[in-house]
Design a protein around this motif. Structure first.
Motif, PDB file in Angstrom:
ATOM      1  N   ILE A   1       0.843  -1.208   0.000  1.00 31.52           N
ATOM      2  CA  ILE A   1       0.000   0.000   0.000  1.00 31.52           C
ATOM      3  C   ILE A   1       0.874   1.253   0.000  1.00 31.52           C
ATOM      4  CG2 ILE A   1      -1.740   1.295   1.297  1.00 31.52           C
ATOM      5  CD1 ILE A   1      -2.549  -1.483   2.525  1.00 31.52           C
ATOM      6  N   ILE A   2       1.874   1.238   0.871  1.00 34.71           N
ATOM      7  CA  ILE A   2       2.749   2.423   0.966  1.00 34.71           C
ATOM      8  C   ILE A   2       3.475   2.650  -0.356  1.00 34.71           C
ATOM      9  CG2 ILE A   2       4.840   3.325   2.088  1.00 34.71           C
ATOM     10  CD1 ILE A   2       3.816   2.085   4.711  1.00 34.71           C
ATOM     11  N   SER A   3       3.935   1.588  -0.960  1.00 30.79           N
ATOM     12  CA  SER A   3       4.657   1.720  -2.228  1.00 30.79           C
ATOM     13  C   SER A   3       3.758   2.341  -3.302  1.00 30.79           C
ATOM     14  CB  SER A   3       5.144   0.334  -2.658  1.00 30.79           C
ATOM     15  OG  SER A   3       5.682   0.402  -3.941  1.00 30.79           O
ATOM     16  N   ALA A   4       2.496   1.894  -3.358  1.00 28.13           N
ATOM     17  CA  ALA A   4       1.561   2.445  -4.352  1.00 28.13           C
ATOM     18  C   ALA A   4       1.308   3.930  -4.086  1.00 28.13           C
ATOM     19  CB  ALA A   4       0.239   1.679  -4.293  1.00 28.13           C
ATOM     20  N   LEU A   5       1.156   4.288  -2.818  1.00 23.61           N
ATOM     21  CA  LEU A   5       0.871   5.695  -2.488  1.00 23.61           C
ATOM     22  C   LEU A   5       2.089   6.583  -2.732  1.00 23.61           C
ATOM     23  CD1 LEU A   5      -1.258   5.212   0.774  1.00 23.61           C
ATOM     24  CD2 LEU A   5      -2.085   5.908  -1.486  1.00 23.61           C
ATOM     25  N   VAL A   6       3.260   6.105  -2.357  1.00 21.21           N
ATOM     26  CA  VAL A   6       4.476   6.914  -2.578  1.00 21.21           C
ATOM     27  C   VAL A   6       4.651   7.163  -4.077  1.00 21.21           C
ATOM     28  CG1 VAL A   6       6.999   6.962  -2.409  1.00 21.21           C
ATOM     29  CG2 VAL A   6       5.644   6.187  -0.454  1.00 21.21           C
ATOM     30  N   GLY A   7       4.473   6.123  -4.886  1.00 26.41           N
ATOM     31  CA  GLY A   7       4.605   6.282  -6.339  1.00 26.41           C
ATOM     32  C   GLY A   7       3.626   7.308  -6.878  1.00 26.41           C
ATOM     33  N   ALA A   8       2.399   7.265  -6.362  1.00 28.17           N
ATOM     34  CA  ALA A   8       1.379   8.215  -6.835  1.00 28.17           C
ATOM     35  C   ALA A   8       1.697   9.637  -6.377  1.00 28.17           C
ATOM     36  CB  ALA A   8       0.006   7.780  -6.316  1.00 28.17           C
ATOM     37  N   PHE A   9       2.149   9.797  -5.147  1.00 24.26           N
ATOM     38  CA  PHE A   9       2.536  11.143  -4.679  1.00 24.26           C
ATOM     39  C   PHE A   9       3.720  11.673  -5.497  1.00 24.26           C
ATOM     40  CE2 PHE A   9       0.496  10.194  -0.387  1.00 24.26           C
ATOM     41  CZ  PHE A   9      -0.434  11.220  -0.464  1.00 24.26           C
ATOM     42  N   GLU A  10       4.670  10.808  -5.785  1.00 25.01           N
ATOM     43  CA  GLU A  10       5.832  11.263  -6.569  1.00 25.01           C
ATOM     44  C   GLU A  10       5.395  11.725  -7.957  1.00 25.01           C
ATOM     45  OE1 GLU A  10       8.614   7.970  -6.349  1.00 25.01           O
ATOM     46  OE2 GLU A  10       9.705   9.018  -4.758  1.00 25.01           O
ATOM     47  N   ASP A  11       4.536  10.949  -8.598  1.00 26.51           N
ATOM     48  CA  ASP A  11       4.079  11.322  -9.946  1.00 26.51           C
ATOM     49  C   ASP A  11       3.198  12.564  -9.906  1.00 26.51           C
ATOM     50  OD1 ASP A  11       5.448   9.193 -10.902  1.00 26.51           O
ATOM     51  OD2 ASP A  11       3.703   7.910 -11.234  1.00 26.51           O
TER      52      ASP A  11
END
Lengths: 144, 243
Positions: free
Chosen positions: B197-207
């Protein structure tokens, strides 16, 4: 109160000096931007104020924001009606929606604030930046 | 703009709120953006800054851990969830000046993160007035909702000296205080691993923000400040029962 006679902080508080008593509120623009103010918390009479430091808080849309004092001094009166009913602030930010009165220890500090004309330019620039930001976000969505 | 991501272990309610405040105060003096993920141990009820203690005193006296947040909004039961917080300067870099626009921007990122997990979330166009007593009981404007308009995620914000702190809860399982709210495990039919979950959210925040979050930690000064805030503020009745 005529906004043209007020001084404005970049954090959107207004100030009006009557001798060494400074009446403080927040601008019509800030009221509009905050959108549906649900709580206002003001200090107590006798509390000290420090220029550019918080004297109270407002909540709108799950956001708590600080209200900053325009000058050093001591609170001599608060507008309890606004604390009880924040709609007064929205309805008349330059009149019945005033927030506090400060016995200023240095009224010359108001020189640091903007005139009405300067503030108008400031909020126009701020609004333009927000619009640009919104457009960029919309473009990003379109591209996605 | 320098940006870091802190992934904390489950912490006590006072420590979680103190660490978020330390990050907000740190953001006031710098240009760094901090994204933090955390969980709660023990589970606790967090009250909005302006909520009345009297509405929750009975629950607290019956043994429910209660902490008061620095941010607005309604009370939230933090149990089986992941909480995120973002602290940074507003009106600078990727962050708009207006609070509502920050909500919108960060929640759009979260919708993107959820879609990476297979959840179709969107922003609510619900009302934006006073928050309900319990935050997840009904969606408000910009909350993240799923099919049927059920709320999955909401956030609250605090602004101070040119910086903002926004934090919000993503329920993994059912919320006993808001039985109608959505949760990730029910939506997916499985319980995703926290790192996923954290990985998906971090990727989305970065993009979404155009930032690159380096894995980080609180500085020693922030750690010290957080410890002091936990002891002197968030554990004390003066703060918790302030209204």
């Amino acid at each position: 109160m005529d906004p043209k006679k007020l001084k404005f902080a970049d954090t959107h508080e207004w100030a009006f000096a009557q001798g060494d008593i400074v009446i403080v509120g927040i601008s019509d623009y800030a009221v509009h931007e905050l959108h549906e103010i649900t709580y206002v918390e003001l200090p107590s009479v006798g509390d000290p104020t420090v220029q550019a430091e918080p004297f109270g808080e407002v909540e709108s849309v799950k956001t708590v924001a600080e209200l900053n004092a325009p000058c050093d001094g001591e609170i001599v009166e608060i507008n309890e009606a606004v604390g009880d009913d924040p709609d007064i602030l929205a309805a008349d930010p330059y009149g019945d929606g005033w927030l506090i009165k400060i016995q200023s220890s240095d009224v010359d500090q108001l020189v640091d604030l903007m005139s009405w004309e300067q503030y108008k330019l400031y909020i126009e620039e701020e609004a333009e930046e927000e619009e640009d930001e919104e457009e960029e976000d919309e473009d990003d969505l379109d591209e996605a | 703009m320098a940006s870091r991501c802190i992934i904390d272990p489950p912490l006590a309610p006072a420590d979680n709120m103190a660490r978020d405040e330390a990050l907000l105060l740190s953001a006031r003096t710098g240009t760094r953006v901090t994204l933090r993920f955390y969980r709660w141990s023990p589970a606790a009820l967090s009250l909005g800054y302006f909520q009345r203690w009297g509405d929750f005193a009975e629950m607290a006296e019956a043994g429910t851990p209660v902490v008061r947040r620095l941010s607005g909004g309604g009370a939230i039961w933090h149990d089986d969830e992941i909480t995120y917080s973002m602290a940074g300067p507003f009106g600078a870099g990727p962050f708009p000046g207006r609070a509502a626009h920050i909500f919108e921007k960060l929640h759009r990122c979260i919708c993107d993160g959820l879609s990476r997990l297979g959840v179709d979330g969107r922003l609510s166009d619900g009302p934006s007035g006073a928050s309900p007593l319990i935050c997840f009981s009904e969606p408000q404007k910009y909350d993240v909702v799923v099919a049927g308009g059920r709320k999955l995620l909401g956030s609250a914000q605090r602004r101070s000296g040119g910086a903002f702190l926004q934090h919000g809860s993503l329920p993994l399982g059912a919320n006993r205080f808001a039985p109608g709210a959505a949760s990730l495990d029910a939506l997916l039919g499985r319980t995703p691993a926290v790192p996923e979950i954290i990985s998906a959210l971090v990727g989305a925040f970065e993009d979404g923000l155009g930032l690159s979050f380096a894995k980080g930690a609180l500085t020693s000064a922030e750690e010290g400040l957080a410890r002091r805030l936990a002891c002197e503020k968030y554990l004390g009745d003066e703060w918790t029962r302030r209204r």
